[in-house]
Scaffold this motif. Structure first.
Motif, mmCIF file in Angstrom:
data_model
loop_
_atom_site.group_PDB
_atom_site.id
_atom_site.type_symbol
_atom_site.label_atom_id
_atom_site.label_comp_id
_atom_site.label_asym_id
_atom_site.label_seq_id
_atom_site.Cartn_x
_atom_site.Cartn_y
_atom_site.Cartn_z
ATOM 1 N N VAL A 44 0.782 -1.330 -0.208
ATOM 2 C CA VAL A 44 0.065 -0.112 -0.032
ATOM 3 C C VAL A 44 0.799 1.303 -0.031
ATOM 4 O O VAL A 44 0.494 2.069 -0.607
ATOM 5 C CB VAL A 44 -1.011 -0.096 1.208
ATOM 6 C CG1 VAL A 44 -1.783 1.334 1.184
ATOM 7 C CG2 VAL A 44 -1.852 -1.360 1.121
ATOM 8 N N TRP A 45 1.810 1.173 0.716
ATOM 9 C CA TRP A 45 2.834 2.272 0.918
ATOM 10 C C TRP A 45 3.509 2.473 -0.408
ATOM 11 O O TRP A 45 3.444 3.561 -0.954
ATOM 12 C CB TRP A 45 3.839 2.067 1.835
ATOM 13 C CG TRP A 45 4.758 3.288 2.132
ATOM 14 C CD1 TRP A 45 5.746 3.838 1.498
ATOM 15 C CD2 TRP A 45 4.990 4.192 3.380
ATOM 16 N NE1 TRP A 45 6.373 4.845 2.095
ATOM 17 C CE2 TRP A 45 5.800 5.081 3.322
ATOM 18 C CE3 TRP A 45 4.038 3.768 4.676
ATOM 19 C CZ2 TRP A 45 6.121 6.011 4.134
ATOM 20 C CZ3 TRP A 45 4.214 4.983 5.416
ATOM 21 C CH2 TRP A 45 5.220 5.820 5.480
ATOM 22 N N ALA A 46 3.927 1.430 -1.140
ATOM 23 C CA ALA A 46 4.329 1.618 -2.532
ATOM 24 C C ALA A 46 3.415 2.010 -3.630
ATOM 25 O O ALA A 46 3.879 2.943 -4.451
ATOM 26 C CB ALA A 46 4.754 0.294 -3.080
ATOM 27 N N THR A 47 2.226 1.731 -3.580
ATOM 28 C CA THR A 47 1.183 2.322 -4.311
ATOM 29 C C THR A 47 1.009 3.843 -4.125
ATOM 30 O O THR A 47 1.013 4.559 -5.136
ATOM 31 C CB THR A 47 -0.290 1.487 -3.993
ATOM 32 O OG1 THR A 47 0.082 0.096 -4.116
ATOM 33 C CG2 THR A 47 -1.171 2.063 -4.915
ATOM 34 N N LEU A 48 1.092 4.089 -3.018
ATOM 35 C CA LEU A 48 0.847 5.763 -2.460
ATOM 36 C C LEU A 48 2.125 6.418 -3.123
ATOM 37 O O LEU A 48 2.032 7.407 -3.699
ATOM 38 C CB LEU A 48 0.710 5.795 -1.099
ATOM 39 C CG LEU A 48 -0.441 5.357 -0.574
ATOM 40 C CD1 LEU A 48 -0.542 5.719 0.864
ATOM 41 C CD2 LEU A 48 -1.725 6.135 -1.109
ATOM 42 N N LEU A 57 -4.606 10.816 0.516
ATOM 43 C CA LEU A 57 -4.143 9.557 1.347
ATOM 44 C C LEU A 57 -3.484 9.419 2.233
ATOM 45 O O LEU A 57 -2.793 8.465 2.468
ATOM 46 C CB LEU A 57 -4.586 8.447 0.473
ATOM 47 C CG LEU A 57 -5.695 8.497 -0.511
ATOM 48 C CD1 LEU A 57 -5.330 7.240 -1.460
ATOM 49 C CD2 LEU A 57 -7.035 8.203 0.277
ATOM 50 N N ALA A 58 -2.789 10.825 2.698
ATOM 51 C CA ALA A 58 -1.417 10.707 3.526
ATOM 52 C C ALA A 58 -1.807 10.259 4.752
ATOM 53 O O ALA A 58 -0.949 9.547 5.180
ATOM 54 C CB ALA A 58 -0.938 12.129 3.550
ATOM 55 N N VAL A 59 -2.924 10.373 5.243
ATOM 56 C CA VAL A 59 -3.270 9.724 6.698
ATOM 57 C C VAL A 59 -3.138 7.943 6.732
ATOM 58 O O VAL A 59 -2.815 7.532 7.498
ATOM 59 C CB VAL A 59 -4.692 9.900 7.242
ATOM 60 C CG1 VAL A 59 -5.612 9.466 6.274
ATOM 61 C CG2 VAL A 59 -4.967 9.655 8.499
ATOM 62 N N ILE A 60 -3.068 7.608 5.662
ATOM 63 C CA ILE A 60 -2.942 6.107 5.394
ATOM 64 C C ILE A 60 -1.693 5.715 5.640
ATOM 65 O O ILE A 60 -1.411 4.560 6.379
ATOM 66 C CB ILE A 60 -3.421 5.754 3.982
ATOM 67 C CG1 ILE A 60 -4.862 5.946 3.569
ATOM 68 C CG2 ILE A 60 -3.202 4.216 3.839
ATOM 69 C CD1 ILE A 60 -5.491 5.079 2.597
ATOM 70 N N ARG A 61 -0.684 6.309 5.456
ATOM 71 C CA ARG A 61 0.798 6.265 5.814
ATOM 72 C C ARG A 61 1.026 6.000 7.424
ATOM 73 O O ARG A 61 1.494 5.240 7.982
ATOM 74 C CB ARG A 61 1.838 7.271 5.446
ATOM 75 C CG ARG A 61 1.790 7.326 3.803
ATOM 76 C CD ARG A 61 2.634 8.320 3.245
ATOM 77 N NE ARG A 61 2.750 8.570 2.000
ATOM 78 C CZ ARG A 61 3.448 7.982 1.129
ATOM 79 N NH1 ARG A 61 3.950 6.923 1.428
ATOM 80 N NH2 ARG A 61 3.319 8.225 -0.152
#
Length: 497
Positions: free
Chosen positions: A172-176, A362-366
């Motif tokens: 998920v991090w790589a996708t962002l 979507l920064a909060v997802i990190r």
């Protein structure tokens, strides 16, 4: 993440409760001798260990609520979902401690005295270690790792589950990161949107095309359209010409190339119940718009419920003059500098808006990923520490024999760490492989159900995964070293000598 994390936590809780039951066998036998029934002993253990688990559930719910308030600034929580989560987690906790409690209730009034160390066949890996003449400590550690197959499997599985979810989190991090580095792959080819504001549309286009940092200018407009049988409108984005279309990221089908063709987001395809190749009839301001959908693009706006066409596909009254101009910048051009020049050139007459990257929204997802990885790592390490302690209890007689035979404390410690390390490597490797096999499909599934569409998932890079695996293995071995050092320093009983 929540469901799999709950499984990992339940497994760790079951191992911990099972270990405590094993250490209380004499006390349980005494209770049975005093007249306690199986049900009473099982209920006693269930209350004892379940109370600790339920206390953790309540503390976690309160902590989660506090974190939500700090991050989102909201104190309103729907009670039904919260109660469902807390209730479901409480049931999982009681089920996890219920099995060890039931087994503890079956303890006989006179506990069985272990007659010797655990027995089992040599694994193929232990035979290979003997064949290549590894040092005795490594050979003995390899033997101990798989002497009991079921505990070995549970230990490796308890590490594989958190590692699988950690790998998915890294994906998920790589996708962002891919969103941020390549915004054109999520429909953000343009970096600026210019609206005429106080100047004429033709003048706005001239100023934009004149700027040295602008590579392409795409005139466009957005209108709402009604579909037969639908109670609400959908967004129609007309941008560029059909012969020179805006470069949308088309992941299925092809890009439109002539009037009457369009590409659509997954959300619109689901809403209208159509597929690529179907014709769609819409109504724009009373004017019919009939287009053939020739492709599906990645669409992060409006939950994917957007139809994209060329300006020449709209009627003249809907397409002229354009509402905005999408500006694609040259490589290396600074967005803020270009925006400043456009405003200065127009005398603040233009309305220039920077495009918001989906990764920024979507920064909060990190932050959530970091928190989840930390929680999963703690669960896995707690499970490993419990399994190591139980393994040492099982092999206490072996350790006494090894020390009596002359093995040094360092060799004993190497034996124990080798036994645990093999299971760690097996569990972490299996978890990383499982995570890599499903990470892109899970992210694409999320994109598909949210309307953005599949084709956005990215797996973590080989370097990132290697660092994650080495860190997990190293941390797990450091944790396993704690009981190993304690056992290596223990004194050998006189009876063993």
């Amino acid at each position: 993440f929540g469901a799999v994390g709950l499984v990992a936590a339940a497994l760790a809780l079951a191992n911990a409760a099972g270990g405590r039951v094993l250490t209380q066998l004499r006390d349980l036998a005494t209770l049975k001798s005093l007249g306690f029934t199986r049900g009473q002993v099982a209920l006693l253990l269930l209350v004892e260990h379940g109370a600790l688990g339920l206390l953790g559930v309540v503390a976690g719910a309160v902590a989660g609520w506090g974190v939500m308030v700090l991050m989102l600034g909201s104190t309103s929580v729907a009670p039904a979902p919260m109660l469902a989560i807390v209730g479901g987690t409480a049931l999982a906790v009681l089920a996890a401690v219920g099995v060890p409690a039931w087994r503890g209730g079956r303890t006989p009034p006179i506990p069985d005295v272990p007659s010797g160390p655990p027995r089992g066949r040599l694994s193929r890996l232990a035979r290979l270690a003997l064949l290549v003449r590894l040092p005795p400590a490594l050979v003995l550690g390899t033997r101990d790792a798989f002497t009991r197959r079921m505990p070995a499997f549970l230990t490796a599985f308890g590490l594989a589950v958190p590692m699988m979810m950690i790998t998915i989190g890294l994906g998920v991090w790589a996708t962002l990161d891919d969103f941020a580095d390549h915004p054109e792959q999520v429909g953000q080819h343009a970096s600026l949107y210019v609206r005429a504001g106080k100047v004429e549309p033709a003048e706005a286009r001239r100023i934009a095309e004149k700027d040295p940092g602008v590579a392409e200018v795409y005139p466009g407009t957005e209108v709402n359209a009604l579909s037969p049988g639908e109670a609400r409108s959908v967004r129609v984005r007309a941008i560029g010409a059909s012969s020179t279309p805006y470069p949308f990221p088309v992941v299925e089908g092809r890009m439109y190339g002539r009037p009457g063709e369009a590409v659509a987001g997954q959300g619109l395809l689901d809403l209208l119940g159509v597929e690529i190749g179907d014709r769609v009839r819409l109504t724009v301001g009373g004017t019919p718009l009939i287009v053939r959908i020739v492709g599906r693009n990645v669409e992060p706006d409006q939950d994917g419920e957007v139809l994209s066409v060329g300006l020449d596909s709209l009627s003249a009254k809907d397409a002229v003059p354009p509402e905005f101009y999408a500006l694609a910048l040259k490589p290396g051009a600074d967005t803020a500098e270009v925006r400043g020049r456009l405003l200065a050139e127009s005398g603040e007459g233009l309305e220039v808006q920077e495009v918001v990257n989906p990764a920024d929204r979507l920064a909060v997802i990190r932050v959530i990923i970091v928190a989840l990885i930390g929680v999963l790592a703690l669960i896995g390490l707690a499970n490993l520490l419990t399994a190591s302690a139980l393994g040492l209890r099982d092999h206490a007689f072996d350790l006494a024999v090894l020390k009596a035979m002359g093995l040094t404390p360092r060799q004993v410690m190497a034996t124990l760490v080798t036994a645990t390390g093999l299971l760690v490597v097996l569990g972490v490797g299996a978890g990383a492989a499982a995570g890599m096999s499903v990470v892109t499909s899970l992210i694409d599934l999320q994109g598909d159900t949210s309307g953005v569409g599949a084709g956005i998932g990215r797996a973590p890079s080989a370097l990132t995964l290697t660092i994650a695996v080495l860190t997990a293995v190293g941390t797990a071995l450091a944790v396993a070293l704690i009981p190993a050092r304690r056992a290596a320093r223990a004194q050998v009983p006189v009876t063993s000598r």
